[in-house]
Design an enzyme around this catalytic site. Structure first.
Site, PDB file in Angstrom:
ATOM      1  N   SER A  41       0.821  -1.210   0.000  1.00  0.00           N
ATOM      2  CA  SER A  41       0.000   0.000   0.000  1.00  0.00           C
ATOM      3  C   SER A  41       0.855   1.259   0.000  1.00  0.00           C
ATOM      4  O   SER A  41       0.472   2.269  -0.589  1.00  0.00           O
ATOM      5  CB  SER A  41      -0.979   0.006   1.171  1.00  0.00           C
ATOM      6  OG  SER A  41      -0.319  -0.211   2.390  1.00  0.00           O
ATOM      7  N   GLU A  42       2.026   1.224   0.668  1.00  0.00           N
ATOM      8  CA  GLU A  42       2.964   2.347   0.570  1.00  0.00           C
ATOM      9  C   GLU A  42       4.405   1.875   0.716  1.00  0.00           C
ATOM     10  O   GLU A  42       4.689   0.868   1.364  1.00  0.00           O
ATOM     11  CB  GLU A  42       2.708   3.429   1.635  1.00  0.00           C
ATOM     12  CG  GLU A  42       1.679   4.453   1.264  1.00  0.00           C
ATOM     13  CD  GLU A  42       0.308   4.134   1.829  1.00  0.00           C
ATOM     14  OE1 GLU A  42      -0.647   4.834   1.465  1.00  0.00           O
ATOM     15  OE2 GLU A  42       0.212   3.172   2.620  1.00  0.00           O
ATOM     16  N   THR A  43       5.282   2.680   0.127  1.00  0.00           N
ATOM     17  CA  THR A  43       6.725   2.544   0.312  1.00  0.00           C
ATOM     18  C   THR A  43       7.257   3.911   0.722  1.00  0.00           C
ATOM     19  O   THR A  43       6.873   4.931   0.151  1.00  0.00           O
ATOM     20  CB  THR A  43       7.413   2.072  -0.979  1.00  0.00           C
ATOM     21  OG1 THR A  43       6.937   0.759  -1.312  1.00  0.00           O
ATOM     22  CG2 THR A  43       8.918   2.025  -0.817  1.00  0.00           C
TER      23      THR A  43
ATOM     24  N   HIS B  94       1.997   3.587   8.672  1.00  0.00           N
ATOM     25  CA  HIS B  94       2.676   2.291   8.843  1.00  0.00           C
ATOM     26  C   HIS B  94       4.054   2.303   8.188  1.00  0.00           C
ATOM     27  O   HIS B  94       4.996   1.688   8.710  1.00  0.00           O
ATOM     28  CB  HIS B  94       1.805   1.141   8.314  1.00  0.00           C
ATOM     29  CG  HIS B  94       1.865   0.897   6.847  1.00  0.00           C
ATOM     30  ND1 HIS B  94       1.108   1.603   5.939  1.00  0.00           N
ATOM     31  CD2 HIS B  94       2.597   0.019   6.126  1.00  0.00           C
ATOM     32  CE1 HIS B  94       1.375   1.160   4.720  1.00  0.00           C
ATOM     33  NE2 HIS B  94       2.267   0.198   4.800  1.00  0.00           N
TER      34      HIS B  94
ATOM     35  N   PHE C 140      -8.732   1.331   0.355  1.00  0.00           N
ATOM     36  CA  PHE C 140      -7.726   2.238  -0.185  1.00  0.00           C
ATOM     37  C   PHE C 140      -7.674   2.150  -1.714  1.00  0.00           C
ATOM     38  O   PHE C 140      -6.616   1.983  -2.315  1.00  0.00           O
ATOM     39  CB  PHE C 140      -6.365   1.888   0.428  1.00  0.00           C
ATOM     40  CG  PHE C 140      -5.233   2.824   0.092  1.00  0.00           C
ATOM     41  CD1 PHE C 140      -5.431   4.191  -0.082  1.00  0.00           C
ATOM     42  CD2 PHE C 140      -3.946   2.331  -0.030  1.00  0.00           C
ATOM     43  CE1 PHE C 140      -4.380   5.038  -0.388  1.00  0.00           C
ATOM     44  CE2 PHE C 140      -2.878   3.164  -0.327  1.00  0.00           C
ATOM     45  CZ  PHE C 140      -3.094   4.522  -0.507  1.00  0.00           C
TER      46      PHE C 140
END
Length: 288
Positions: free
Chosen positions: A47-49, A76, A213
């Site tokens: 979902s994210e980096t 996170h 999301f």
């Protein structure tokens, strides 16, 4: 195009690499442009980096990318990046300069020696939701107004990113999540929302949460620190916490088979919200 960067993988808000929310971490993104960062994030599929550029001592510029777009803040991935740094430069405080503002993060050993990070959010705020917008969100989710908890009214909450908070009246309503991906993505894009913070209140200080999301190209985020911070601000704004200090426990990810636990703290005289959780490295060769 050849992209050279050391990409680490961590699971945040868990002590189990197969739990919580996996995040990519690039501790030195110097020389990577936005297109390269987006390509790395898309390749990971998380979902994210988080992409860090070192600044002064223990201070870093941080940008966050989902598989589809850059986001202003991600909780996170912040926890994951802070733990990754602590394992290289030692525990203590680091300062992240994000698009949303300055976010201090403190890392210390938790139970069993697993590192835990506590981020302090930017200044939060909460706003009303237009009735027509609420109707569209419910339609995209295939939820009905009578399925909402009347003691926790819908609001948009911000603590680095914008989240629409909707409280389900039952755990069963929260568990049954099957939404119109494109319709919800279009709605969220129009209102500049990062996720929907869907919650069910188990007790005065314990909640179960889920976070669609679609704007990030992900059906659901397994553990969402930015939304947890916004949710703490939301509860304070409603007067739903009683006296402060207040400590909340949020359980997220169980419905996805990736259980995680987030700790949310509100302190008297400080509007900012603190979100804490463990993070662990995902070993090479293991699925994240």
């Amino acid at each position: 195009m050849t992209i050279s960067a050391e990409v680490l993988r961590y699971a945040a808000f868990t002590t189990d690499p197969s739990g919580g929310n996996p995040a990519g971490v690039v501790l030195d993104a110097t020389g990577l442009d936005a297109a390269a960062r987006l390509s790395i994030a898309a390749g990971l599929g998380y979902s994210e980096t988080a992409f860090l550029t070192p600044g002064s001592e223990r201070s870093y510029s941080v940008r966050y990318f989902s598989p589809k777009a850059e986001v202003p803040f991600c909780g996170h991935a912040t926890v994951a990046a802070a733990v990754a740094l602590a394992e290289r430069i030692g525990p203590g405080r680091v300062v992240f300069e994000t698009r949303a503002g300055t976010v201090p993060v403190d890392v210390a050993a938790g139970p069993g020696g697993v590192p835990e990070a506590t981020l302090t959010s930017v200044e939060p705020h909460v706003e009303e939701v237009a009735d027509a917008d609420l109707a569209e969100a419910l339609a995209a989710l295939d939820w009905h107004r009578e399925e909402l908890d009347p003691t926790l009214p819908p609001r948009i909450a911000y603590a680095g990113a914008r989240h629409l908070v909707l409280a389900a009246a039952t755990r069963g309503r929260l568990a049954d999540l099957a939404y119109d991906f494109d319709r919800l993505a279009a709605f969220m894009t129009r209102l500049d929302l990062t996720t929907l913070q869907l919650v069910w209140r188990e007790s005065a200080d314990t909640f179960h949460v889920r976070d669609p999301f679609p704007v990030g190209g992900v059906v659901e985020d397994p553990a969402t620190g930015a939304a947890a911070a916004a949710f703490g601000a939301y509860l304070r704004e409603l007067g739903a916490l009683g006296s402060e200090p207040a400590v909340l426990t949020l359980y997220q990810g169980a419905d996805l088979g990736r259980p995680g636990r987030l700790r949310v703290e509100l302190r008297p005289g400080d509007r900012r919200v603190r979100v804490s959780g463990a993070a662990v490295r995902i070993p090479d060769g293991e699925a994240g």
